[in-house]
Design a protein around this motif. Structure first.
Motif, short mmCIF file in Angstrom:
data_model
loop_
_atom_site.label_atom_id
_atom_site.label_comp_id
_atom_site.label_asym_id
_atom_site.label_seq_id
_atom_site.Cartn_x
_atom_site.Cartn_y
_atom_site.Cartn_z
N UNK A 136 0.91 -1.02 -0.05
CA UNK A 136 -0.07 -0.07 0.07
C UNK A 136 0.85 1.34 -0.14
N UNK A 137 0.44 2.38 -0.47
CA UNK A 137 0.93 3.58 -0.51
C UNK A 137 0.25 4.63 0.19
N UNK A 138 -0.97 4.06 0.74
CA UNK A 138 -1.91 5.07 1.65
C UNK A 138 -1.85 4.98 2.95
N UNK A 139 -0.76 4.47 3.52
CA UNK A 139 -0.70 4.80 5.04
C UNK A 139 -0.87 6.22 5.33
N UNK A 140 -1.60 6.50 6.37
CA UNK A 140 -1.73 7.99 6.87
C UNK A 140 -0.34 8.57 7.12
N UNK A 141 0.11 9.78 6.54
CA UNK A 141 1.38 10.18 6.49
C UNK A 141 1.81 10.14 7.98
N UNK A 142 3.06 9.77 8.02
CA UNK A 142 4.00 9.47 9.35
C UNK A 142 3.15 8.52 10.35
N UNK A 143 2.37 7.78 9.89
CA UNK A 143 1.71 6.95 11.01
C UNK A 143 2.39 5.51 10.90
N UNK A 144 3.47 5.60 11.80
CA UNK A 144 4.42 4.38 11.87
C UNK A 144 3.64 3.28 12.24
N UNK A 145 2.66 3.26 13.25
CA UNK A 145 1.95 2.08 13.63
C UNK A 145 1.10 1.40 12.52
N UNK A 151 12.36 2.77 12.95
CA UNK A 151 11.49 3.47 13.89
C UNK A 151 10.40 2.44 14.43
N UNK A 152 10.74 1.26 14.24
CA UNK A 152 9.68 0.02 14.57
C UNK A 152 8.73 -0.47 13.38
N UNK A 153 8.87 0.37 12.38
CA UNK A 153 7.95 -0.01 11.31
C UNK A 153 7.89 -1.64 10.96
N UNK A 154 9.17 -2.10 10.85
CA UNK A 154 9.33 -3.48 10.20
C UNK A 154 9.28 -4.27 11.22
N UNK A 155 9.30 -4.02 12.54
CA UNK A 155 9.40 -5.18 13.36
C UNK A 155 8.24 -6.34 13.60
N UNK A 156 7.04 -5.59 13.87
CA UNK A 156 6.05 -6.67 13.93
C UNK A 156 6.16 -7.76 12.88
N UNK A 157 6.16 -7.25 11.58
CA UNK A 157 6.16 -8.12 10.51
C UNK A 157 7.25 -9.07 10.58
N UNK A 158 8.37 -8.77 10.72
CA UNK A 158 9.41 -9.49 10.92
C UNK A 158 9.29 -10.63 11.93
N UNK A 159 8.89 -10.21 13.14
CA UNK A 159 8.75 -11.25 14.18
C UNK A 159 7.74 -12.07 13.97
N UNK A 160 6.60 -11.66 12.97
CA UNK A 160 5.52 -12.75 12.78
C UNK A 160 6.25 -13.81 11.89
N UNK A 161 7.45 -13.71 11.38
CA UNK A 161 7.88 -14.90 10.72
C UNK A 161 8.80 -15.73 11.55
#
Lengths: 261, 261, 261
Positions: free
Chosen positions: A35-44, A92-102
């Motif tokens: 997606x490219x529609x994340x609300x601007x700057x909303x890392x969570x 900034x945390x953006x990648x962590x939950x997805x990576x941990x899921x694996x």
């Protein structure tokens, strides 16, 4: 062809610069927009989006994600290896939950300057993350990116709390239907309620059902969404607009039984 | 695989007809969307979008661009060869700044009827530009498209003026963050100011900095954007909305020194 | 590479789950988005979108379409073979007009459980339609999907009526320019009017012309759109907003001659 995914808050145009840079380095990359529609700057919200789809991608996929309000400041660029997939983006945390899921994660600070373009101070997606992702998709050894680190910025999307019969959570994502996705995981909600019962959700009575079409058109319900979290929805309607609930709002859930909500 | 890019004001749906036509002719084309969100009929915004990303694409890329309020009238369809890349679209200036960015340009009127589909009067993207782009991506000689011309419609995106210490320019693009991109190039702004100084921008005092995160959240600044032009931004905010500045508005910039703005 | 298209009302994010599932099954699939902006649950608009582009796709293309307000209820998942292309989606009429456009149709109820993922009650796009589409794109025999049926849900997009000189139709789609696309086919309108004449359209006088640029900027006209249906447009303007005409509204058309509208 190796898959590279993109997850950003860029809207249109800027994603094309990332794609161009990737194809200059690896013309066999199969680029897929998450997606490219994340609300601007909303890392969570960005972290949730990537987390919600990552398990369906094939082994070897490289995920480039950029929701990066700190671009050009001291926040580090990182790359992660987890469960046979790779992640590239800001620390900034953006990648962590997805990576941990694996599974187990290995986090590296991106230091190898040979991999970078002439780095601007406003567009690291184009100058750092896209090229590093492209080299990884082309077969570069993961360790080539830089040095292992342990002090990365962390985010936990599943930190809803249960206390007796009451769950306190929050909204992590509003999808394009207006469905309200919370951080309350399936296992937690099933501890306090069964499908078919009514729940009290932030003061409103709602039935807990299996799918949208089990209530009348426009009626509100809660269900376990396809991502595994409690979701508040309106059948063929926009629950976020109807209920006035927005991203980051707190949500409380308790079984209704014979009481009033 | 050869890359074909698409840049249009179509929104959704119509781009799929172009993609289908391209794949019928060349099933090895790697189709990349630059954007389909150009404001309707805004040729300058379309020209800027293509111009801003063209240099990152690999040699051999074919760019199909359609912002075409004159479709079905006498405006000609053209193709351009420049710096090893190709451009296909209407003769209304849309393609020129991007092509010039790559070097010397050769402009051809599209005349070869063998390349066209049954031509409608409302959708030349599908009937002319997509098929010509597809044949070029498949290896057709550029000269096959038609006849060389010199009287094409021209657009200059960099025509900001500097007079003493004062620059007069205009807005060429508002991106999806609300960043206001002007036609004032990097070299021009650096003639009158250094990073760290305050500028007077259309009557408002703004700091001239290197990146967004150097001001508080919501605060306005000016910087040299990733495209090389002066950009007016708000850190994690929407500068266009905050300042009420829109596409095509005039912008004046002067150094502030010790005076008031 | 075999083309798989996607047509949904998902907006962003959920399409990526479909793409991931497809690429896990067939990493050579060339995934093309038709649109993900169908108004939520608007089956007719989705049917029109697919119908309007299907003829341009190459033989062998697999179309996965999901506008599915009945997900998780008893509506069946179906697959269709027609004119060398394939369609996969819900049995609610969505796929029928597009498939019929290609010729004789064969409709199958999807029953082969080996083709499905662990099926959720809210996301059959990911769990049923995407995997079945992926297997078809990988060369699976069509008959493997399940059993032939004849009692599928049907939709007819071309059911405008002509009575003497008056046509009664309705709006099936508003595109992103605000063009109003009706269900009145080219042949029907040409029975009552010639290009160049004025028409009375739902009480307003409008010229019937060949293309947008034949009226002044902002002026309203009617034309035969690129999809073959009568379209009400405003040159470089948004006809839907200007006229207050929305999806599903009724439209009447008659020749004006010397009378008032």
């Amino acid at each position: 062809m190796v898959v590279i995914t993109l997850t950003t808050d860029f809207g249109s145009l800027y994603p094309a610069a990332l794609k161009a840079v990737i194809l200059q380095i690896n013309d066999k990359a199969n680029i897929i927009d998450i997606t490219h529609s994340i609300p601007p700057a909303d890392i969570r919200a960005g972290a949730f989006a990537l987390y919600s789809v990552v398990e369906y991608f094939p082994r070897g996929t490289v995920h480039v994600a950029v929701v990066d309000p700190g671009v050009g400041t001291r926040r580090r660029p990182i790359a992660i290896s987890a469960g046979g997939q790779y992640f590239v983006g800001p620390d900034n945390g953006l990648l962590i939950p997805a990576a941990r899921r694996l599974g187990e994660i290995e986090v590296y600070d991106i230091r190898n300057e040979k991999l970078l373009r002439n780095v601007s101070s406003t567009f690291h997606g184009r100058d750092i993350f896209a090229p590093v992702g492209a080299y990884l998709s082309g077969g570069m050894q993961f360790k080539e990116v830089g040095n292992k680190i342990d002090d990365f910025v962390d985010i936990d999307l599943e930190k809803a709390e249960i206390c007796g019969n009451k769950i306190k959570g929050e909204v992590v994502f509003i999808d394009d239907f207006g469905n309200i996705i919370t951080n309350i995981p399936q296992e937690m909600i099933l501890k306090i309620a069964n499908h078919g019962e009514d729940l009290c959700v932030s003061g409103d009575k709602m039935p807990f059902l299996r799918t949208y079409g089990m209530v009348g058109i426009g009626d509100v319900l809660v269900l376990i969404g396809s991502h595994g979290f409690l979701e508040i929805s309106a059948n063929q309607g926009n629950a976020s607009r109807v209920l006035g609930i927005e991203n980051r709002d707190k949500v409380t859930v308790k079984p209704l039984g014979k009481r009033k909500c």
